[in-house]
Design a protein around this motif. Structure first.
Motif, PDB file in Angstrom:
ATOM      1  N   THR A  78       0.824  -1.210   0.000  1.00 25.70           N
ATOM      2  CA  THR A  78       0.000   0.000   0.000  1.00 25.70           C
ATOM      3  C   THR A  78       0.858   1.259   0.000  1.00 25.70           C
ATOM      4  OG1 THR A  78      -1.746  -1.173   1.182  1.00 25.70           O
ATOM      5  CG2 THR A  78      -1.804   1.233   1.257  1.00 25.70           C
ATOM      6  N   LEU A  79       1.896   1.278   0.831  1.00 21.07           N
ATOM      7  CA  LEU A  79       2.785   2.445   0.881  1.00 21.07           C
ATOM      8  C   LEU A  79       3.518   2.646  -0.441  1.00 21.07           C
ATOM      9  CD1 LEU A  79       4.275   2.057   4.469  1.00 21.07           C
ATOM     10  CD2 LEU A  79       2.685   3.820   3.670  1.00 21.07           C
ATOM     11  N   ARG A  80       3.983   1.565  -1.041  1.00 20.59           N
ATOM     12  CA  ARG A  80       4.712   1.684  -2.308  1.00 20.59           C
ATOM     13  C   ARG A  80       3.798   2.135  -3.443  1.00 20.59           C
ATOM     14  NH1 ARG A  80       9.577  -2.642  -2.468  1.00 20.59           N
ATOM     15  NH2 ARG A  80      10.599  -1.814  -0.620  1.00 20.59           N
ATOM     16  N   ALA A  82       1.074   3.946  -3.082  1.00 21.59           N
ATOM     17  CA  ALA A  82       0.721   5.342  -2.807  1.00 21.59           C
ATOM     18  C   ALA A  82       1.859   6.281  -3.199  1.00 21.59           C
ATOM     19  CB  ALA A  82       0.380   5.513  -1.333  1.00 21.59           C
ATOM     20  N   ASP A  83       3.087   5.834  -3.028  1.00 19.42           N
ATOM     21  CA  ASP A  83       4.248   6.660  -3.337  1.00 19.42           C
ATOM     22  C   ASP A  83       4.546   6.704  -4.837  1.00 19.42           C
ATOM     23  OD1 ASP A  83       6.473   8.271  -2.579  1.00 19.42           O
ATOM     24  OD2 ASP A  83       7.789   6.534  -2.831  1.00 19.42           O
ATOM     25  N   ALA A  84       3.997   5.768  -5.587  1.00 18.18           N
ATOM     26  CA  ALA A  84       4.316   5.652  -7.012  1.00 18.18           C
ATOM     27  C   ALA A  84       3.260   6.268  -7.921  1.00 18.18           C
ATOM     28  CB  ALA A  84       4.498   4.179  -7.368  1.00 18.18           C
ATOM     29  N   SER A  85       2.384   7.093  -7.382  1.00 14.70           N
ATOM     30  CA  SER A  85       1.320   7.666  -8.219  1.00 14.70           C
ATOM     31  C   SER A  85       1.926   8.464  -9.370  1.00 14.70           C
ATOM     32  CB  SER A  85       0.407   8.559  -7.384  1.00 14.70           C
ATOM     33  OG  SER A  85       1.121   9.672  -6.905  1.00 14.70           O
ATOM     34  N   ARG A  87       3.674   7.245 -11.737  1.00 18.19           N
ATOM     35  CA  ARG A  87       4.823   6.532 -12.304  1.00 18.19           C
ATOM     36  C   ARG A  87       4.528   5.065 -12.583  1.00 18.19           C
ATOM     37  NH1 ARG A  87       9.000   6.664  -8.203  1.00 18.19           N
ATOM     38  NH2 ARG A  87       7.388   7.187  -6.741  1.00 18.19           N
TER      39      ARG A  87
END
Length: 95
Positions: A78-80, A82-85, A87
């Protein structure tokens, strides 16, 4: 798939599960992450009278180590995501 001493950690989406409507009817991407015993045995108590907290505590996952690990995997995923929006290599217009 990654293998531990007793279980295989696998990815994949299979039809016939709780998310079939999302995959088959709505075309929404779904992910299934699971631990599968290396013996190939199935989780035979699912949706049965034995599918209970007591069974899981004593037979299925004593100490809930696999539950804790899976919560960490889903949290990290989930964190990854969310951080990759912006890309992610998704083509939202292909369907």
């Amino acid at each position: 798939m990654r293998t531990s001493s007793a279980y295989t950690f696998g990815f994949g989406s299979r039809s016939g599960s709780d998310y079939t409507a999302f995959i088959d009817h709505l075309g929404i991407a779904s992910l299934d992450i699971r631990f599968v015993p290396d013996t190939g045995a199935r989780y035979g108590v699912y949706h049965s009278v034995y599918d209970s907290f007591d069974w899981m505590d004593k037979q299925g996952d004593p100490g809930f180590k696999y539950h804790q690990t899976m919560a960490k995997v889903w949290g990290l995923l989930t964190l990854r995501l969310a951080d990759a929006s912006g890309r992610l290599p998704f083509n939202h217009t292909s369907q």
